[in-house]
Design a protein around this motif. Sequence first.
Motif: not given
Length: 387
Positions: A372-387
Amino acid sequence: MTDTVEDVRKGLPSASAFGRLALCPGSFMMEKACPEESSPAASEGTLLHAYMEQLLTGEPWEGTPLTAEQVELCERALRLLAGVKEKILDYPDAFFSLVSTEERRFLSDWIEGGEYSGQWDALFRVGSDLLVLDWKFGRVDVDSAEANRQLEALVPLAAQKANEEGIIYNGIYAAIIQPRVAGPASVTFYDDEAISQAEQDSLAVARAAMDPDAPRYCSEAACRYCRAKAVCHEAASMVEQASLIATDRDKWELFSPAEKVQAYRLAKTAKKWAAAVDYRFEQDVAAGLIPGFEMAPGRTSFTVTDPSGAFSALNAEFPDEVTAEAFAGCCKVGITELDRLVHAARKAADPKATTKASREWLRQLLAEYGESKTTKGSVKEVEGGAA
């Protein structure tokens, strides 16, 4: 004879684009001059929408056969719909009946101006209310039902149909069902006041989009699905801005979090702009419209689609060299195809078997034979982040 998209929509703004048009009203007129584009994802979406319509109406399916994975995806969509039904029924025995599927309607404001069309995937009567529904088969989470401009524009059209046909209702539920996205369906409710406001807001979006001098505002969200970004001056300017983001500081560490977010979003927009330019340029080169350029021939690949037959043929020629073990050493097992094969077998034995459970079962069974290999994760925007 099949109507074109332009004929169906009569050249007017469509609710499906309202999320973009609310951000960039000028993109509507620019897109009108751009050719339609197709993609495997869009083709699959059309197929799955048609299949869902067949499931709701009970008509026999005469279209392209679906894969087992696609069938299960549609079954999950139906389960999510059942969850919506259970959530919004105002009393246990309230009726739940289909009014129409894939119906396009038009709404006009003859006083203030403005006109648009929209097509819901399904409209139901739910007890004393209505439910307007939109299937989304993509892998990217879309705006919630409460914030979704497409649903907002569909609600006044549903109210219009109900009023014309004498269907009495207290309010309208609007739901987005995304079977490829984890979690339940997203649902919101419109009372009379909210329906009226949705009509005003949607007509305002249509008016702004139909203005020949409507401004264009480039952003990652606005440009994401816009076909005109390859010829849009504002998009090109944003790409230029992305190349100058360092300003007078030449170290990433000196950027503030907000500046890093700005650079990230500019870069994403630049990538989409570049992809759009590549697509349009290749079309022109293929048509012989760009002197000094031509399309190089594509590479031809060969894939063995019948491993058993291939082994038999080679083993007959070289029985001592091409043994079963030696041949197996040359093979790679396509896990996606194997997933489908195993799931079909498990489904035949147990109709309740799910794709996820079959995948997990198969990986446990074959753990010692693979890795099994795990790929690199992707960026996900969440509430409360930088504007």
